[in-house]
Design a protein around this motif. Structure first.
Motif, PDB file in Angstrom:
ATOM      1  N   THR A 400     -48.065  11.726  45.232  1.00  0.00           N
ATOM      2  CA  THR A 400     -49.082  11.678  46.283  1.00  0.00           C
ATOM      3  C   THR A 400     -50.461  11.588  45.629  1.00  0.00           C
ATOM      4  OG1 THR A 400     -48.803  14.066  46.283  1.00  0.00           O
ATOM      5  CG2 THR A 400     -47.802  12.862  48.099  1.00  0.00           C
ATOM      6  N   LYS A 402     -54.322  12.483  44.696  1.00  0.00           N
ATOM      7  CA  LYS A 402     -55.278  13.565  44.446  1.00  0.00           C
ATOM      8  C   LYS A 402     -54.667  14.950  44.642  1.00  0.00           C
ATOM      9  CE  LYS A 402     -58.183  10.920  43.035  1.00  0.00           C
ATOM     10  NZ  LYS A 402     -58.325  11.022  41.581  1.00  0.00           N
ATOM     11  N   THR A 403     -53.453  15.084  44.134  1.00  0.00           N
ATOM     12  CA  THR A 403     -52.717  16.350  44.308  1.00  0.00           C
ATOM     13  C   THR A 403     -52.246  16.924  42.970  1.00  0.00           C
ATOM     14  OG1 THR A 403     -50.730  15.042  44.566  1.00  0.00           O
ATOM     15  CG2 THR A 403     -51.792  15.761  46.607  1.00  0.00           C
ATOM     16  N   SER A 405     -50.856  15.060  40.857  1.00  0.00           N
ATOM     17  CA  SER A 405     -49.605  14.331  40.627  1.00  0.00           C
ATOM     18  C   SER A 405     -49.588  13.617  39.275  1.00  0.00           C
ATOM     19  CB  SER A 405     -49.383  13.310  41.742  1.00  0.00           C
ATOM     20  OG  SER A 405     -50.427  12.365  41.753  1.00  0.00           O
ATOM     21  N   SER A 406     -50.770  13.291  38.727  1.00  0.00           N
ATOM     22  CA  SER A 406     -50.794  12.633  37.405  1.00  0.00           C
ATOM     23  C   SER A 406     -50.334  13.601  36.327  1.00  0.00           C
ATOM     24  CB  SER A 406     -52.199  12.140  37.075  1.00  0.00           C
ATOM     25  OG  SER A 406     -52.636  11.265  38.069  1.00  0.00           O
ATOM     26  N   SER A 492     -62.098  15.538  47.166  1.00  0.00           N
ATOM     27  CA  SER A 492     -61.787  14.733  45.974  1.00  0.00           C
ATOM     28  C   SER A 492     -61.703  13.251  46.335  1.00  0.00           C
ATOM     29  CB  SER A 492     -60.461  15.224  45.382  1.00  0.00           C
ATOM     30  OG  SER A 492     -60.069  14.382  44.348  1.00  0.00           O
ATOM     31  N   PHE A 575     -50.268  25.549  41.056  1.00  0.00           N
ATOM     32  CA  PHE A 575     -49.659  24.588  40.129  1.00  0.00           C
ATOM     33  C   PHE A 575     -48.700  25.272  39.156  1.00  0.00           C
ATOM     34  CE2 PHE A 575     -49.280  21.675  36.589  1.00  0.00           C
ATOM     35  CZ  PHE A 575     -49.076  20.475  37.253  1.00  0.00           C
ATOM     36  N   LEU A 598     -54.608  16.826  34.024  1.00  0.00           N
ATOM     37  CA  LEU A 598     -55.022  15.428  33.858  1.00  0.00           C
ATOM     38  C   LEU A 598     -55.721  14.923  35.111  1.00  0.00           C
ATOM     39  CD1 LEU A 598     -51.882  13.849  32.125  1.00  0.00           C
ATOM     40  CD2 LEU A 598     -53.963  14.665  31.028  1.00  0.00           C
ATOM     41  N   ARG A 606     -68.379  17.131  41.639  1.00  0.00           N
ATOM     42  CA  ARG A 606     -67.775  17.929  42.722  1.00  0.00           C
ATOM     43  C   ARG A 606     -68.877  18.312  43.701  1.00  0.00           C
ATOM     44  NH1 ARG A 606     -62.642  19.468  41.393  1.00  0.00           N
ATOM     45  NH2 ARG A 606     -62.236  19.375  39.153  1.00  0.00           N
TER      46      ARG A 606
HETATM   47  N1  LIG Z   1     -52.700  21.335  36.635  1.00  0.00           N
HETATM   48  C1  LIG Z   1     -53.473  21.110  37.671  1.00  0.00           C
HETATM   49  N2  LIG Z   1     -53.731  22.073  38.535  1.00  0.00           N
HETATM   50  C2  LIG Z   1     -54.538  21.846  39.587  1.00  0.00           C
HETATM   51  N3  LIG Z   1     -55.125  20.680  39.858  1.00  0.00           N
HETATM   52  C3  LIG Z   1     -54.891  19.692  39.015  1.00  0.00           C
HETATM   53  C4  LIG Z   1     -54.052  19.836  37.895  1.00  0.00           C
HETATM   54  N4  LIG Z   1     -54.010  18.668  37.269  1.00  0.00           N
HETATM   55  C5  LIG Z   1     -54.791  17.821  37.959  1.00  0.00           C
HETATM   56  N5  LIG Z   1     -55.322  18.431  39.006  1.00  0.00           N
HETATM   57  C6  LIG Z   1     -56.274  17.872  39.988  1.00  0.00           C
HETATM   58  O1  LIG Z   1     -55.600  16.859  40.724  1.00  0.00           O
HETATM   59  C7  LIG Z   1     -56.527  15.870  41.088  1.00  0.00           C
HETATM   60  C8  LIG Z   1     -56.024  14.558  40.597  1.00  0.00           C
HETATM   61  O2  LIG Z   1     -54.882  14.294  41.312  1.00  0.00           O
HETATM   62  P1  LIG Z   1     -53.938  13.097  40.969  1.00  0.00           P
HETATM   63  O3  LIG Z   1     -53.653  13.093  39.553  1.00  0.00           O
HETATM   64  O4  LIG Z   1     -52.788  13.192  41.900  1.00  0.00           O
HETATM   65  O5  LIG Z   1     -54.846  11.865  41.341  1.00  0.00           O
HETATM   66  S1  LIG Z   1     -54.373  10.368  41.509  1.00  0.00           S
HETATM   67  O6  LIG Z   1     -54.028  10.170  42.897  1.00  0.00           O
HETATM   68  O7  LIG Z   1     -53.284  10.101  40.635  1.00  0.00           O
HETATM   69  O8  LIG Z   1     -55.556   9.582  41.174  1.00  0.00           O
HETATM   70  C9  LIG Z   1     -57.805  16.233  40.438  1.00  0.00           C
HETATM   71  O9  LIG Z   1     -58.543  16.895  41.411  1.00  0.00           O
HETATM   72  P2  LIG Z   1     -60.124  16.703  41.538  1.00  0.00           P
HETATM   73  O10 LIG Z   1     -60.662  17.100  40.229  1.00  0.00           O
HETATM   74  O11 LIG Z   1     -60.520  17.630  42.622  1.00  0.00           O
HETATM   75  O12 LIG Z   1     -60.359  15.291  41.865  1.00  0.00           O
HETATM   76  C10 LIG Z   1     -57.395  17.165  39.345  1.00  0.00           C
HETATM   77  O13 LIG Z   1     -58.414  18.059  38.983  1.00  0.00           O
END
Ligand SMILES: Nc1ncnc2c1ncn2[C@@H]1O[C@H](COP(=O)(O)OS(=O)(=O)O)[C@@H](OP(=O)(O)O)[C@H]1O
Length: 797
Positions: A400, A402-403, A405-406, A492, A575, A598, A606
């Motif tokens: 999904t 910005k969750t 997911s990367s 985000s 997480f 990542l 932000r």
């Molecule tokens: N380990 C962990 N714990 C909590 N949050 C985390 C973690 N890893 C990535 N992130 C935050 O996830 C946001 C990026 O999400 P995605 O990687 O799914 O983005 S993308 O859709 O693939 O572009 C991005 O959020 P924002 O910084 O608010 O944009 C990341 O900070």
């Protein structure tokens, strides 16, 4: 036409037993003492020669008949001689034999002398003319001299001459029996002693059938075909068996092996009840999982009730098992029980050996008492069953937006790469599975061209469609995804996808939300990012707001569908807990789920939100909010049932220690840095929108092996996907690289990051592809173009 001179250095001497000799000798007496002439023949069966080549020299073949013809006109003068000489029946055969022999011996390069005691003649070929199907030989034959009488006549002997006949001797031996069909003279051509046993062997119908089959080209091909089919069938069967057993191992239908003390268990029904205690505990643990996923609303009260039902079901199972085993009068000391599919739906990997720790004291004799015992989530951990499970490697992760997911994608990539697993990667080196189109199986590289037989992990961005995913991934795949609080997620998204049409005119997120959807046109490409993006990614209609009449219905349907199709839903806000839960569900180790954050934004980009902004987001993304609320609750149920809070705490601290150690070892600055500070361009994350996406620098003082490991931990999504694609499809990757070079120079000019050129190449390829792939989908052209770009993350609006 080719003419060959024969040398008379090839001779064949044939002898028969003495008893027959005299008879033939008498016949030979009738032949004029000396004669010569020309014999010509037409080869009646041209196919024969090809067949002989196919089947080898020893093949049992019917030889071609060289029918004797009058010599050609220029040889006419010799004709009379032949006719005059043809007094004995054996001689015609002899000539026939000779001509055929010479014809079939690769152009009759050797001369030949046949001495036939039975026919009483000696034939010498002095010259031969061969055409493709025609032969003339000039021969001289004479009556045998009396000295032959003194020669050994009780044997048959074949001597090879010195001519360039190559394999002639072998061929002669193999084919000699065939000549017997000519009768008369050919009858004499019995093989030498060492070959006689072959002749004496009765040729069974099977043997002759095989021989005939092998020596006919059509039959030969038919046999090859049959063998091929048999091979494929065997291979399919073996693969199926292997798959079944591996799916058993990985949770499909686990066989639970019980090591049971026969003294205690299964000898009486009472003991079966004791067995129930242990087995039920395992079953409850599994069913508790499936309850969480199969039923949309899990309340703690309902949970206890469900557990009691599970117990009841397993009572039957155990009693059946016990009575079944009893009939074998205590012979059985171990049992094998196949769990129901339902009980195994979650695929916890509980497949290994379950060692039962049941002791007499732990068990009550009263089954009812056990059934009425309603376990609470924490009481599950009191059960005396220890499971060793098999790590799962068939995984579908719905990535999904910005969750976090990367970060999970990176975990899956590392796990798969280190174990040589196959990824269901996007076609033509794209980074996404043609998002935002609903997923179709042919979006995956290796599906249409059948290059890949089995996929293990699917984890790139896609708009989920279970039916299509199931076409690609194995049946026992573990489906999971991750949600994020819609408020944080919207903040985000607003920064990252700042330039989508929906956000274009708004100066702030508040302004966009206050516009009450006026700036939002759902039919405009990429606007889906602005509205219920979670629901959209899961494949649902995202155009629902809080005031919609059917919001409840739609959210319930979505929740039920997600519960049904996914085994586990993680929560980004938790997480670390999510990783521990995932570790347990997949039966992985702590090292497998360790990661660095990542794709995170720099603090600079932000925006703090006002409280009422959060409320506005929840209303605007009401569908996502409801979905999130539900799965936030079930998440904690799962923590309780699968891991337990205390254990969770313990494992989280272990994970954090491991993470801190890794950060110390791997990272130069101990943490994330802005992209401008990243030294290695290959480790720079893709930058987009108004966001500044951070990355990492590697510690320069690490050995090569550690460096490789650390590098994987911080490799951004695009680069890692690219590398895996190249590893999985080196030839296709090379073609795409070539296409990249052909992209017009002015486009490459705009390439600011190392990834850009690669992405442009993909785009060039994708342009061709999209015409084919999406021609059937009802998407506007503009959407296709933007989609392409969004895939490559180059010109995302
Ligand atoms: N380990 C962990 N714990 C909590 N949050 C985390 C973690 N890893 C990535 N992130 C935050 O996830 C946001 C990026 O999400 P995605 O990687 O799914 O983005 S993308 O859709 O693939 O572009 C991005 O959020 P924002 O910084 O608010 O944009 C990341 O900070």
């Amino acid at each position: 036409m080719k003419e060959k001179n024969l040398r008379t250095d090839e001779s064949i001497k044939l002898f028969k037993p003495k008893s027959e000799y005299n008879k033939h000798k008498r016949m030979a007496d009738a032949i004029p003492p000396v004669n010569h002439g020309v014999a010509c023949g037409q080869v009646s069966d041209l196919k024969w020669d090809r067949q002989r080549r196919l089947c080898g020299p020893k093949a049992r073949l019917t030889p071609p008949k060289v029918s004797l013809y009058p010599p050609p006109p220029h040889q006419e003068r010799h004709r009379q001689h032949i006719i005059d000489a043809d007094l004995a029946p054996g001689k015609a055969s002899l000539i026939q034999y000779m001509t055929t022999l010479l014809y079939t011996k690769e152009g009759a390069e050797g001369g030949a002398v046949i001495t036939s005691v039975s026919a009483g003649i000696k034939m010498k070929v002095t010259r031969a003319l061969t055409w493709p199907s025609y032969i003339c030989i000039k021969l001289r034959f004479s009556q045998l001299s009396p000295r032959f009488e003194s020669e050994r006549v009780n044997d048959t002997e074949l001597r090879r001459g010195k001519g360039r006949g190559g394999r002639r001797q072998d061929w002669d031996r193999g084919d000699r029996r065939s000549w017997s069909r000519d009768g008369g003279f050919a009858e004499m051509l019995s093989p030498p002693r060492r070959w006689r046993w072959i002749r004496d062997q009765p040729v069974s119908s099977v043997t002759s059938c095989v021989r005939r089959a092998l020596c006919s080209r059509h039959h030969y091909l038919l046999i090859l075909l049959v063998l091929l089919v048999v091979c494929i069938a065997i291979q399919t069967f073996v693969a199926h068996q292997a798959r079944t057993s591996s799916s058993d191992k990985l949770t499909g239908h686990p066989h639970l092996r019980f090591t049971v003390n026969k003294q205690y268990l299964f000898s009486t029904l009472q003991n079966a009840q004791k067995g129930l205690h242990s087995e039920s505990s395992l079953a409850i643990k599994q069913d508790a999982w499936s309850q969480r996923t199969a039923e949309p609303h899990h309340q703690r009260g309902a949970y206890g009730k469900a557990s009691a039902n599970i117990l009841l079901r397993h009572v039957d199972k155990i009693i059946n098992l016990a009575t079944g085993v009893q009939t074998e009068s205590g012979k059985v000391s171990s049992g094998k029980l196949r769990l129901s599919k339902h009980g195994n739906k979650l695929g916890l990997g509980l497949t290994g050996s379950f060692v039962l720790y049941s002791s007499r004291n732990d068990l009550t004799a009263d089954t009812d008492k056990q059934i009425s015992h309603t376990p609470t989530p924490s009481s599950l951990h009191r059960f005396h069953a220890k499971a060793t499970c098999q790590p799962k490697s068939h995984i579908v992760f719905l990535k999904t937006h910005k969750t976090a997911s990367s970060t999970i994608l990176n975990i899956l990539y590392r796990y798969g790469e280190s174990r040589n697993l196959t990824f269901a990667l996007p076609l033509n080196k794209h980074s996404q599975l043609f998002y935002p189109f609903r997923f179709a199986s042919h979006f995956v590289e290796g599906v249409s061209n059948r290059r890949v037989r089995e996929f293990h992990i699917m984890c790139n961005h896609m708009r989920f469609r279970k039916s299509e995913v199931a076409k690609v991934m194995p049946e026992d795949s573990f489906y999971f995804s991750i949600l994020r609080h819609p408020v944080a997620m919207m903040e985000s998204i607003f920064i990252y996808y700042r330039s989508i049409p929906a956000f274009h005119r708004a100066h702030s997120l508040d302004e966009f939300l206050d516009s009450n959807g006026r700036n939002y046109n759902s039919s405009v490409t990429n606007n889906h990012y602005a509205h219920n993006i979670l629901a959209f990614d899961f494949g649902f209609d995202n155009n629902v707001t809080a005031d919609a009449k059917d919001i409840e219905e739609k959210s319930s349907l979505a929740i039920v569908a997600i519960e049904r199709e996914f085994h586990l839903i993680l929560i980004s806000e938790y997480f670390d807990e999510s990783m521990i839960l995932l570790k347990h569900a997949l039966c992985w180790s702590l090292e497998d789920v360790v990661s660095f954050k990542l794709n995170s934004r720099s603090e600079r980009t932000r925006r703090p939100l006002l409280p009422n902004t959060a409320e506005k987001i929840k209303r605007w993304n009401a569908l996502d909010w409801k979905i999130y609320l539900h799965f936030n609750t079930t998440f904690w149920h799962k923590v309780d049932t699968l891991v337990g809070r205390e254990q969770m705490e313990r494992e989280i601290s272990q994970l954090r220690v491991l993470q801190a150690e890794l950060a110390k070892t791997c990272l130069k600055d101990g943490g994330a840095v802005d992209p401008s500070q990243i030294k290695d361009a290959g480790l720079k994350p893709f930058q987009y929108g108004a966001a500044v996406i951070q990355g990492y620098n590697l510690n320069p003082h690490i050995d090569r092996q550690t460096k490789a490991k650390c590098q994987r931990l911080i490799t951004p999504e695009l680069q890692y996907t690219d590398r895996l694609y190249t590893q999985q499809f080196p030839d296709l990757a090379a073609k795409l690289r070539q296409a990249t070079r052909m992209v017009p120079a002015q486009r490459q000019h705009s390439d600011r990051t190392g990834m850009m050129a690669m992405a442009l190449g993909r785009e060039a390829h994708h342009r061709q592809f999209k015409r084919r792939t999406f021609s059937n989908q009802k998407a506007p052209t503009s959407a296709l173009l933007t989609h392409t770009e969004s895939n490559n993350r180059i010109n995302m609006p």
